[in-house]
Design a protein around this motif. Structure first.
Motif, PDB file in Angstrom:
ATOM      1  N   LEU A  53       9.194  14.508 -16.367  1.00  0.00           N
ATOM      2  CA  LEU A  53       8.696  15.503 -15.424  1.00  0.00           C
ATOM      3  C   LEU A  53       9.600  16.729 -15.380  1.00  0.00           C
ATOM      4  N   TRP A  54      10.877  16.546 -15.700  1.00  0.00           N
ATOM      5  CA  TRP A  54      11.839  17.645 -15.708  1.00  0.00           C
ATOM      6  C   TRP A  54      12.462  17.762 -17.098  1.00  0.00           C
ATOM      7  N   VAL A  55      12.630  18.986 -17.543  1.00  0.00           N
ATOM      8  CA  VAL A  55      13.185  19.270 -18.869  1.00  0.00           C
ATOM      9  C   VAL A  55      14.438  20.123 -18.707  1.00  0.00           C
ATOM     10  N   LYS A  56      15.490  19.764 -19.425  1.00  0.00           N
ATOM     11  CA  LYS A  56      16.766  20.471 -19.319  1.00  0.00           C
ATOM     12  C   LYS A  56      16.812  21.645 -20.286  1.00  0.00           C
ATOM     13  N   CYS A  57      17.173  22.807 -19.777  1.00  0.00           N
ATOM     14  CA  CYS A  57      17.313  23.997 -20.625  1.00  0.00           C
ATOM     15  C   CYS A  57      18.555  23.839 -21.504  1.00  0.00           C
ATOM     16  N   ASP A  59      20.284  26.010 -22.993  1.00  0.00           N
ATOM     17  CA  ASP A  59      21.251  27.093 -22.812  1.00  0.00           C
ATOM     18  C   ASP A  59      22.046  26.951 -21.524  1.00  0.00           C
ATOM     19  N   THR A  60      21.350  26.770 -20.415  1.00  0.00           N
ATOM     20  CA  THR A  60      21.996  26.819 -19.106  1.00  0.00           C
ATOM     21  C   THR A  60      22.185  25.450 -18.470  1.00  0.00           C
ATOM     22  N   GLY A  61      21.478  24.434 -18.969  1.00  0.00           N
ATOM     23  CA  GLY A  61      21.537  23.117 -18.352  1.00  0.00           C
ATOM     24  C   GLY A  61      20.645  23.001 -17.131  1.00  0.00           C
ATOM     25  N   GLU A  62      19.904  24.051 -16.823  1.00  0.00           N
ATOM     26  CA  GLU A  62      19.005  24.045 -15.667  1.00  0.00           C
ATOM     27  C   GLU A  62      17.852  23.070 -15.890  1.00  0.00           C
ATOM     28  N   MET A  63      17.478  22.333 -14.841  1.00  0.00           N
ATOM     29  CA  MET A  63      16.341  21.424 -14.913  1.00  0.00           C
ATOM     30  C   MET A  63      15.076  22.195 -14.558  1.00  0.00           C
ATOM     31  N   ILE A  64      14.098  22.157 -15.463  1.00  0.00           N
ATOM     32  CA  ILE A  64      12.883  22.951 -15.306  1.00  0.00           C
ATOM     33  C   ILE A  64      11.692  22.014 -15.141  1.00  0.00           C
ATOM     34  N   TYR A  65      10.856  22.322 -14.172  1.00  0.00           N
ATOM     35  CA  TYR A  65       9.653  21.535 -13.922  1.00  0.00           C
ATOM     36  C   TYR A  65       8.716  21.661 -15.124  1.00  0.00           C
ATOM     37  N   ARG A  66       8.340  20.534 -15.693  1.00  0.00           N
ATOM     38  CA  ARG A  66       7.604  20.531 -16.958  1.00  0.00           C
ATOM     39  C   ARG A  66       6.312  21.362 -16.924  1.00  0.00           C
ATOM     40  N   PRO A  67       5.459  21.229 -15.896  1.00  0.00           N
ATOM     41  CA  PRO A  67       4.250  22.066 -15.875  1.00  0.00           C
ATOM     42  C   PRO A  67       4.563  23.559 -15.903  1.00  0.00           C
ATOM     43  N   ASP A  68       5.655  23.968 -15.238  1.00  0.00           N
ATOM     44  CA  ASP A  68       6.038  25.383 -15.275  1.00  0.00           C
ATOM     45  C   ASP A  68       6.466  25.791 -16.680  1.00  0.00           C
ATOM     46  N   LEU A  69       7.165  24.896 -17.377  1.00  0.00           N
ATOM     47  CA  LEU A  69       7.625  25.189 -18.735  1.00  0.00           C
ATOM     48  C   LEU A  69       6.440  25.284 -19.691  1.00  0.00           C
ATOM     49  N   GLU A  70       5.466  24.418 -19.507  1.00  0.00           N
ATOM     50  CA  GLU A  70       4.268  24.469 -20.346  1.00  0.00           C
ATOM     51  C   GLU A  70       3.489  25.756 -20.110  1.00  0.00           C
ATOM     52  N   ALA A  71       3.414  26.179 -18.860  1.00  0.00           N
ATOM     53  CA  ALA A  71       2.725  27.426 -18.539  1.00  0.00           C
ATOM     54  C   ALA A  71       3.430  28.631 -19.147  1.00  0.00           C
ATOM     55  N   ALA A  72       4.739  28.505 -19.346  1.00  0.00           N
ATOM     56  CA  ALA A  72       5.530  29.586 -19.947  1.00  0.00           C
ATOM     57  C   ALA A  72       5.624  29.449 -21.461  1.00  0.00           C
ATOM     58  N   LEU A  73       4.764  28.646 -22.070  1.00  0.00           N
ATOM     59  CA  LEU A  73       4.727  28.427 -23.522  1.00  0.00           C
ATOM     60  C   LEU A  73       6.029  27.823 -24.032  1.00  0.00           C
ATOM     61  N   TRP A  74       6.681  27.017 -23.220  1.00  0.00           N
ATOM     62  CA  TRP A  74       7.928  26.351 -23.568  1.00  0.00           C
ATOM     63  C   TRP A  74       9.052  27.350 -23.835  1.00  0.00           C
ATOM     64  N   ALA A 122       0.820  -1.212   0.000  1.00  0.00           N
ATOM     65  CA  ALA A 122       0.000   0.000   0.000  1.00  0.00           C
ATOM     66  C   ALA A 122       0.851   1.258   0.000  1.00  0.00           C
ATOM     67  N   PHE A 123       2.058   1.174   0.601  1.00  0.00           N
ATOM     68  CA  PHE A 123       2.923   2.338   0.700  1.00  0.00           C
ATOM     69  C   PHE A 123       4.161   2.208  -0.179  1.00  0.00           C
ATOM     70  N   SER A 124       4.027   1.501  -1.311  1.00  0.00           N
ATOM     71  CA  SER A 124       5.164   1.330  -2.210  1.00  0.00           C
ATOM     72  C   SER A 124       5.554   2.652  -2.849  1.00  0.00           C
ATOM     73  N   LYS A 125       6.828   2.751  -3.221  1.00  0.00           N
ATOM     74  CA  LYS A 125       7.352   3.994  -3.808  1.00  0.00           C
ATOM     75  C   LYS A 125       6.699   4.257  -5.154  1.00  0.00           C
ATOM     76  N   ARG A 126       6.232   5.479  -5.354  1.00  0.00           N
ATOM     77  CA  ARG A 126       5.595   5.848  -6.609  1.00  0.00           C
ATOM     78  C   ARG A 126       6.637   6.087  -7.693  1.00  0.00           C
ATOM     79  N   GLU A 127       6.258   5.723  -8.914  1.00  0.00           N
ATOM     80  CA  GLU A 127       7.164   5.933 -10.040  1.00  0.00           C
ATOM     81  C   GLU A 127       7.134   7.400 -10.456  1.00  0.00           C
TER      82      GLU A 127
END
Length: 308
Positions: free
Chosen positions: A45-49, A51-66, A35-40
């Motif tokens: 979920l994370w996208v690498k920029c 230019d900078t190599g920064e990892m960006i949270y995908r929902p935030d990137l989608e909200a920013a029009l990529w 019941a408490f197994s680790k979720r996949e």
């Protein structure tokens, strides 16, 4: 006298399989562990920029029009582009004509029909050019979007036919024609048939201009090859996204041909705007407003057909 061999008569202990180590909670209530197994965690979920190599949270990137925090405009598909362009993401999809998939029976490591099948499954589109009709900040327009993820947005018979269909729809609906270009050149699997589309699309644009309708080009990353040498450079107004690669041949090919080192930023949107090939560099978020302003100005004084 030979010594007797020493024998070990002790019976061997049977080896038992190692017991699985479990926590105390699992021993008390066996179902609790599952019941408490680790979720996949989703892989995307994370996208690498780029230019900078920064990892960006995908929902935030989608909200920013990529568009990344560094200002890098990532490539997007046709469906997202149409949704971002039209008011509230609402538009009428224009179906493209169906053409032969493999007219030349092109030999390749992977068959051309298989490549098309894979690209269609990945993109959800029939080919590299998708069409739609709707309103951009209240201004009606026929919009064509070239998808680089579909075989590099390459110019093909299907792309040529779709472009001609969009031009005819613009004339029929008395609406401006807007195209977002993104291509790596002509599609080699169709040989000369793909190169013929450069002339055919140019002739289709003559009908749009004869009807007195605007043709606006938005150059996105990358726009190169035969597309750059044809309908991408025939607009009444040329806009471009920041830092978009725009040119006919690649930088390395040009340097090897002229035996000179090209300046920094060569073939980028800002470089071309400084030299008059691009009218304005516009961020993705500002594009609808800028397009609507241009369309309203160019259609001024012309009676428009009421929206269907």
């Amino acid at each position: 006298m030979a010594m007797a061999e020493k024998r070990n008569d002790k019976p061997e202990r049977p080896t038992s399989a190692p017991r699985e180590r479990t926590g105390w909670l699992s021993r008390i209530a066996p179902g609790v562990r599952n019941a408490f197994s680790k979720r996949e965690t989703p892989e995307n979920l994370w996208v690498k920029c780029p230019d900078t190599g920064e990892m960006i949270y995908r929902p935030d990137l989608e909200a920013a029009l990529w568009v990344t925090p560094s200002g890098h405009h990532m490539r997007i598909g046709a469906a997202a582009r149409l949704r971002y362009t039209f008011d509230d993401g609402v538009f009428e999809k224009i179906e493209s004509p169906v053409v032969a998939d493999d007219p030349l029976k092109f030999p390749d490591v992977k068959s051309y029909p298989d490549r098309l099948k894979a690209a269609r499954k990945a993109s959800g589109e029939q080919d590299a050019l998708a069409l739609g009709y709707g309103h951009i900040k209240g201004q009606p327009a026929v919009v064509a979007v070239q998808d680089f993820s579909f075989m590099g947005g390459s110019l093909s018979m299907a792309v040529g036919e779709a472009f001609i269909k969009a031009a005819k729809e613009a004339v029929k609906r008395e609406a401006p024609f807007v195209i977002f270009t993104a291509a790596g050149g002509a599609r080699m699997q169709e040989g000369t048939l793909s190169l013929m589309q450069m002339a055919r699309t140019t002739l289709a644009l003559n009908e749009v201009k004869a009807a007195g309708l605007p043709y606006i080009v938005v150059l996105t990353d990358p726009t190169t090859g035969g597309v750059m040498a044809s309908y991408a450079m025939l607009g009444d107004v040329h806009l471009a996204e920041p830092n978009a690669l725009i040119g006919f041949a690649g930088r390395r090919v040009i340097e090897q041909t002229i035996r000179e080192t090209l300046p920094p930023g060569f073939q980028r949107a800002e470089f071309l705007m400084e030299r008059g090939m691009v009218d304005k560099v516009v961020t993705r978020a500002e594009l609808p407003e800028v397009l609507a302003s241009i369309l309203e100005t160019l259609m001024m004084g012309r009676a428009q057909r009421p929206a269907a």
